[in-house]
Design a protein around this motif. Structure first.
Motif, PDB file in Angstrom:
ATOM      1  N   LYS A 125     -65.368  68.834  -3.763  1.00 28.13           N
ATOM      2  CA  LYS A 125     -66.014  69.529  -2.674  1.00 28.13           C
ATOM      3  C   LYS A 125     -64.784  70.763  -2.010  1.00 28.13           C
ATOM      4  CE  LYS A 125     -69.001  65.785  -2.835  1.00 28.13           C
ATOM      5  NZ  LYS A 125     -69.573  64.657  -1.996  1.00 28.13           N
ATOM      6  N   ILE A 126     -63.628  70.941  -2.375  1.00 30.15           N
ATOM      7  CA  ILE A 126     -62.711  72.036  -1.589  1.00 30.15           C
ATOM      8  C   ILE A 126     -63.557  73.272  -1.567  1.00 30.15           C
ATOM      9  CG2 ILE A 126     -60.890  72.781  -0.898  1.00 30.15           C
ATOM     10  CD1 ILE A 126     -59.272  69.897  -2.498  1.00 30.15           C
ATOM     11  N   PHE A 127     -63.720  73.689  -2.596  1.00 31.52           N
ATOM     12  CA  PHE A 127     -63.862  75.020  -2.501  1.00 31.52           C
ATOM     13  C   PHE A 127     -65.658  75.568  -2.825  1.00 31.52           C
ATOM     14  CE2 PHE A 127     -64.168  73.499  -6.586  1.00 31.52           C
ATOM     15  CZ  PHE A 127     -63.122  72.911  -6.901  1.00 31.52           C
ATOM     16  N   PRO A 128     -66.336  76.790  -1.739  1.00 33.42           N
ATOM     17  CA  PRO A 128     -67.430  77.361  -2.384  1.00 33.42           C
ATOM     18  C   PRO A 128     -68.123  77.170  -3.063  1.00 33.42           C
ATOM     19  CG  PRO A 128     -66.195  78.872  -1.773  1.00 33.42           C
ATOM     20  CD  PRO A 128     -65.021  78.339  -2.224  1.00 33.42           C
ATOM     21  N   TYR A 129     -69.225  77.345  -3.272  1.00 30.35           N
ATOM     22  CA  TYR A 129     -70.270  76.612  -4.690  1.00 30.35           C
ATOM     23  C   TYR A 129     -71.768  77.795  -4.121  1.00 30.35           C
ATOM     24  CZ  TYR A 129     -67.994  72.530  -7.258  1.00 30.35           C
ATOM     25  OH  TYR A 129     -67.109  72.151  -7.094  1.00 30.35           O
ATOM     26  N   PRO A 130     -72.191  77.873  -5.140  1.00 33.17           N
ATOM     27  CA  PRO A 130     -73.023  78.983  -4.799  1.00 33.17           C
ATOM     28  C   PRO A 130     -74.501  78.748  -4.081  1.00 33.17           C
ATOM     29  CG  PRO A 130     -72.295  79.635  -7.138  1.00 33.17           C
ATOM     30  CD  PRO A 130     -71.550  78.656  -6.293  1.00 33.17           C
ATOM     31  N   GLU A 131     -75.131  77.184  -4.358  1.00 36.86           N
ATOM     32  CA  GLU A 131     -75.880  76.586  -4.339  1.00 36.86           C
ATOM     33  C   GLU A 131     -75.743  76.410  -2.320  1.00 36.86           C
ATOM     34  OE1 GLU A 131     -75.106  74.694  -7.752  1.00 36.86           O
ATOM     35  OE2 GLU A 131     -74.193  75.631  -6.030  1.00 36.86           O
ATOM     36  N   GLN A 132     -74.829  76.791  -1.706  1.00 34.12           N
ATOM     37  CA  GLN A 132     -74.226  76.747  -0.661  1.00 34.12           C
ATOM     38  C   GLN A 132     -74.905  78.190   0.073  1.00 34.12           C
ATOM     39  OE1 GLN A 132     -70.787  75.405  -0.884  1.00 34.12           O
ATOM     40  NE2 GLN A 132     -70.931  73.784   0.241  1.00 34.12           N
ATOM     41  N   ALA A 133     -74.473  79.523  -0.638  1.00 27.85           N
ATOM     42  CA  ALA A 133     -74.910  80.391   0.027  1.00 27.85           C
ATOM     43  C   ALA A 133     -76.564  80.275  -0.414  1.00 27.85           C
ATOM     44  CB  ALA A 133     -74.060  81.344  -0.465  1.00 27.85           C
TER      45      ALA A 133
END
Length: 778
Positions: free
Chosen positions: A258-266
Motif C-alpha cells: 500500500k505504499i505506492f499509487p494505484y489506478p483505482e485511487q485516480a
C-alpha cells in the motif's frame, strides 16, 4: 526513565480501540450522496480490446457511469510513471513505459482494469459489471519469469524487445572473474524466489470526493498520504497539491503493497469530478489477488568461489526479475538498488558482481513486499553459504565463522559498497546455537528417525539495510490542559506508532502516555511525511519526535523564564517542571502551556507551547541476526512440522520489546509461509491466475509455526541518535533460507541437495520418491 520510557514493555495504547470495534477504516467512511464503484477486469492475460459496449449496463436502474480509457484521456489524466530511471550495463536507459489507469488497446494481465462501473448502490454496480460487453481478441501469453527472455516468448510490448525492461549491473566483474579462475571450489545454485501476494487483512480501497469549489479529497488505505498527494495532484491530474487532500484513517495491514499509487485511487477521483458526488470503491479479495502489486518473483543463477580453506573469494549473481505487465512505481528499484547491495550478507567477500534483468510478463505488476529486495538477497547468499558448506564438508556454523566480518572490523565497507557501522555476527550465531540446544540435536534426530521421520536443523545469518533515506518531520503541540498532540507523516498500518512515539514523547516530557494523541494520515493536518516503508518509522520518525520534544522544552524554558522573571539560561527542565537553577522557584509544564495559550509569552514567541523536530538519517541502519529452525518431514506425505524456532536479533537500542517481538513473529510467519506454502501461480498456457482465492493460495496459519523463541543481542547503531536499527522486516528476511536449509539438512541422507520455494508437501513427496527410486536403481 519513567514507566512509559524507551525500552519499557508498554502494551499498545491503540489496542483497546481496535479490540472494541472503535477503529475507523476507509470502508467505515460513508459520505452523503455517495455512489459505488467496481472495476471491470480482464479475464484474459493478453488480448486486444476490440470494443466495449456499455449500453445495456447503463440502462440498468441505478446506473450512473461506465468510464473507460477514452474518458480518462478526455479528462486529460496522465498515466502512472515510475520515478526510478535505471541505466543499463551498456549505459543506455531502461525502457520507460506508462502504467495506464485503464487498459487501452490491449490488456496485459488477468485482472487488468478495463472500465470503472459506477452506480447508486453495489447491487446495481454488480449488475452493470455483468452487463458490459467487451470483445477481446485473445493472444498467446508469457507468465514464466525466466522464460520471458526466450527467443520464442510472447512479447508484452513492442517497445521492449525480448521483454527486457532493463539489463542492470553492479560490482567488480573483472575481479570476480579473476577470483573464480584461481578458486579451489565453486558452489553453484539456480534459485527461485517465488511470487507472493501480501493479502493484507484490509483490502485496498478508495473514496473520491469533490467540494463545491472543485477541490478533491481522496480517502484511501495507504502507507503514507503525502507521496500519493504529490503523484495524483501534480503528475496525474496536473493540479496543485493544495487542490487535493489525501486522508488515510486506520489501516488493516500494508506490508509494502500500500505504499505506492494505484489506478483505482485516480479513477474514483475522476468519477467524483464527473458525477459531482462522492464515489466509493472497496476491493474484494479477488481484486487483491489479481490487481494488487505482487512481491518477489526472481530466478537467480549464483556462484560462490572458495579457496582451499573454505574462505570466500568472490560472488557472482545473475537474476531475472519479473516486473509483470506494467512497471509498478518502485518495481525496477526492488531487485536492483534496494536489494543487491546486501548480497554479500554478513561475510567478508572481497569481490562481487551482479547482473539483473527486469522482464515484462503477462502477470500482475511486482513491487515492494515486506523486505523489498533484502529477503531476496539474504536468500541467495544464505543458500549459497549452505551449498558451500556441503561441497567443502564443513559444518553450517564453521563455514560461517570462517567468513564472518569480524566485529573488530566495524565499520566495514563491503564489495558492493555498503558500510556496516556495527554488528557482532559470530556472537549472535553462538548465542542462537546455544539457545537452540544444537548440542542436543543428534539425540532428537535419532528419536525422530525411530518414528520414521526426517529431522533437520537449518540456520541463516542475515543482515539488511533499512531506516535510511528521506527525512521525517514531527510536531508536538500542548494544550492548556497538558494534553499533547503529535503530528507526524509516517503511517501506522498495524505497527503501533501511537505507542512507540508516545513512549518517546512521554519519556522526554515526563507525562503520562495517555495524554499524547497522534495525528497521521491527513495532508491538511500534517504538513510533510515520508510514509511508512523500509522499517523507517520508529528509527527515523522516532528521532524526529525526540527532537520535537527537545524543541518544545527549549521553548518552554523561554516561556518559563518569562513567567519567573529569569534568564532562559538559568532555567532547567526535569520531572515535568521548569526550575530556576539553585532555587525552589518552579512552574509546571502544563502551567507553562496554559500561560502560553493565554498569550503570556516573550516577545517574538507564538502563543502556544509547541516544538518541531526533523531527522534525516546520514546512512542506513543494519539490523542482523541468526535464525535456527528444527523441523521434521513425514516421508510418506511430504508434510512438514516446524518443531523449534530460535532467533537472536541485533536491533540496536529497543523502544518497546513487546512490539518488537510482535514484528519479528509476524515476519517469521510470512517468511516461513513463503518457504513452505505461499505462491502466486499462473497457468503457463492461458495466463490465468490459479491461486486467486484462499482456496488455492497457501496462507500461513497458526498451526504452521511453533512457539518462537525471540532473543536480543543489541549492538547500538552508531548512525542513529537513539541507537535504533530498523526491525519491521527482519523476520521475513531471515526465515526463508533458515527453513529451506533445515529441509535440505533433513533430506540430505536421501541425497537431495536442492529444493525450491515453496517446498510444499507435494513437492517434497515427489523429491523423496524420486530419491528413493534412484537409490533402489543404484
Amino acid at each position: 526513565m519513567g514507566q512509559f520510557g524507551m525500552g519499557q514493555p508498554v502494551r499498545r495504547v491503540e489496542d483497546a480501540r481496535f479490540l472494541t470495534g472503535a477503529g475507523r477504516y476507509t470502508d467505515d467512511i460513508s459520505l452523503p450522496n455517495q455512489a459505488y464503484a467496481l472495476v471491470l477486469r480482464s479475464p484474459y492475460a493478453h488480448a486486444t480490446i476490440r470494443s466495449i459496449d456499455a449500453s445495456d449496463a447503463l440502462a440498468i436502474p441505478g446506473a450512473l457511469a461506465v468510464l473507460t480509457s477514452a474518458d480518462v484521456k478526455a479528462a486529460g489524466l496522465k498515466p502512472l510513471m515510475t520515478p526510478i530511471k535505471l541505466k543499463n550495463r551498456d549505459g543506455s536507459d531502461m525502457v520507460m513505459l506508462p502504467r495506464l489507469l485503464l487498459a487501452e488497446g490491449k490488456v496485459r494481465h488477468v485482472g487488468d482494469g478495463v472500465a470503472l462501473i459506477v452506480a447508486e448502490n453495489l447491487d446495481a454496480a454488480r449488475d452493470m459489471l455483468d452487463a458490459v460487453v467487451v470483445e477481446y481478441e485473445d493472444h498467446p501469453a508469457i507468465v514464466d519469469t525466466a522464460g520471458a527472455v526466450a527467443p520464442d516468448a510472447a512479447q508484452v510490448y513492442a517497445e521492449a524487445p525480448g521483454n527486457i525492461c532493463f539489463d542492470w549491473g553492479s560490482g567488480q566483474p573483472d575481479a570476480v572473474e579473476a577470483a573464480f579462475a584461481k578458486a579451489d571450489k565453486i558452489a553453484r545454485l539456480r534459485l527461485i524466489n517465488n511470487r507472493l501476494i501480501s493479502h493484507a487483512m484490509e483490502p485496498r480501497n478508495a473514496i473520491g470526493d469533490v467540494d463545491a469549489e472543485g477541490r478533491l479529497t481522496l480517502y484511501t488505505s495507504s502507507q503514507g498520504v503525502h507521496d500519493l498527494q504529490e503523484v495524483f495532484a501534480e503528475e496525474v491530474f496536473g493540479i496543485g497539491r493544495d487542490r487535493l487532500r489525501v486522508v488515510t484513517p486506520d489501516v488493516g495491514g500494508g506490508f509494502g503493497t500500500k505504499i505506492f499509487p494505484y489506478p483505482e485511487q485516480a479513477l474514483v477521483l475522476l468519477a467524483a469530478q464527473t458525477l459531482k458526488r462522492p464515489v466509493k470503491w472497496t476491493g474484494e479479495r479477488s481484486d487483491s489477488s489479481q490487481a494488487d502489486a505482487h512481491g518477489r518473483d526472481n530466478v537467480t543463477e549464483a556462484a560462490l568461489a572458495l579457496d582451499a580453506e573454505g574462505k570466500f573469494l568472490a560472488l557472482s549473481v545473475d537474476t531475472i526479475a519479473n516486473l509483470g505487465g506494467y512497471i509498478s512505481p518502485y518495481g525496477p528499484f526492488i531487485p536492483t538498488l534496494a536489494g543487491t547491495m546486501m548480497l554479500t550478507g554478513v561475510y567478508a567477500i572481497p569481490a562481487a558482481s551482479v547482473r539483473v534483468r527486469g522482464v515484462f510478463t503477462h502477470t500482475a505488476p511486482v513491487d515492494a513486499y515486506r523486505g523489498a529486495g533484502r529477503p531476496e538477497a539474504a536468500y541467495v547468499i544464505e543458500r549459497m553459504v549452505e551449498e558451500a558448506a556441503r561441497i567443502t564438508g564443513l559444518s553450517s556454523a564453521e563455514i560461517r565463522r570462517r567468513n564472518f566480518i569480524p566485529a573488530a572490523s566495524m565499520p566495514f565497507k563491503t564489495a558492493l559498497g555498503q558500510t556496516y557501522d556495527s554488528g557482532d555476527f559470530n556472537q549472535t550465531l553462538t548465542e542462537a546455537l546455544t539457545l537452540a540446544d544444537v548440542a542436543g540435536f543428534e539425540a532428537r534426530l535419532a528419536e525422530a528417525k525411530a518414528r520414521g521421520k526426517l529431522r533437520g536443523l537449518g540456520l541463516s545469518s542475515y543482515i539488511e539495510a533499512c531506516a535510511g533515506g528521506s527525512p521525517e518531520d514531527a510536531r508536538l503541540e500542548m494544550d492548556a490542559a497538558g494534553k499533547v498532540t503529535l503530528f507526524i507523516g509516517t503511517q501506522s498500518n498495524g505497527q503501533g506508532h501511537a505507542t512507540a512515539y508516545g513512549q518517546l514523547a512521554a519519556d522526554g516530557l515526563g507525562i503520562d502516555i495517555a495524554d499524547i494523541h497522534m495525528i497521521q494520515g491527513d495532508t491538511d493536518r500534517v504538513r510533510t511525511g515520508g510514509g511508512t516503508g523500509g522499517s523507517r518509522s520508529v528509527p527515523v520518525g522516532g528521532v524526529a519526535v525526540t527532537k520535537a520534544v527537545d524543541a518544545l522544552i527549549e521553548k518552554g524554558k523561554r516561556i518559563a523564564a518569562h513567567l519567573l522573571e529569569a534568564a532562559p539560561a538559568d532555567v532547567e527542565f526535569a520531572d515535568g517542571s521548569f526550575t530556576i537553577v539553585g532555587t525552589d522557584r518552579r512552574v509546571g509544564l502544563t502551567e507553562v502551556a496554559a500561560q502560553a495559550k493565554a498569550g503570556k509569552v516573550p516577545d517574538g514567541e507564538t502563543p502556544e507551547l509547541d516544538g518541531d523536530g526533523r531527522w534525516k538519517p546520514p546512512a542506513a541502519t543494519y539490523p542482523n541476526g541468526t535464525h535456527v529452525v528444527e523441523l521434521e518431514i513425514d516421508p510418506d506425505t511430504g508434510g512438514v512440522t516446524l518443531d523449534r524456532y530460535v532467533v537472536v536479533d541485533d536491533f540496536g537500542a529497543v523502544v518497546n520489546p513487546l512490539m518488537l517481538a510482535g514484528q519479528v513473529h509476524g515476519g517469521i510467519a510470512q517468511g516461513a509461509g513463503q518457504a513452505l506454502i505461499e505462491e502466486a501461480a499462473y497457468d503457463p498456457e492461458s495466463g490465468q491466475l490459479i491461486t486467486g482465492s484462499f482456496m488455492d493460495y497457501g496462507m500461513p496459519r497458526a498451526d504452521l509455526l511453533p512457539q518462537i523463541e525471540f532473543h536480543l543481542k543489541n549492538v547500538p547503531c552508531t548512525t542513529n541518535p537513539l541507537g535504533i536499527k530498523g526491525a519491521g522486516e527482519a523476520g521475513a528476511i531471515g526465515a526463508p533460507p533458515a527453513v529451506i536449509n533445515g529441509l535440505l539438512n533433513a533430506l540430505s541422507p536421501l541425497g537431495i541437495t536442492h529444493i525450491d520455494m515453496p517446498a510444499t508437501p507435494h513437492k517434497l513427496w515427489q523429491a523423496i520418491q524420486a530419491a528413493q527410486v534412484q537409490a533402489a536403481a543404484e
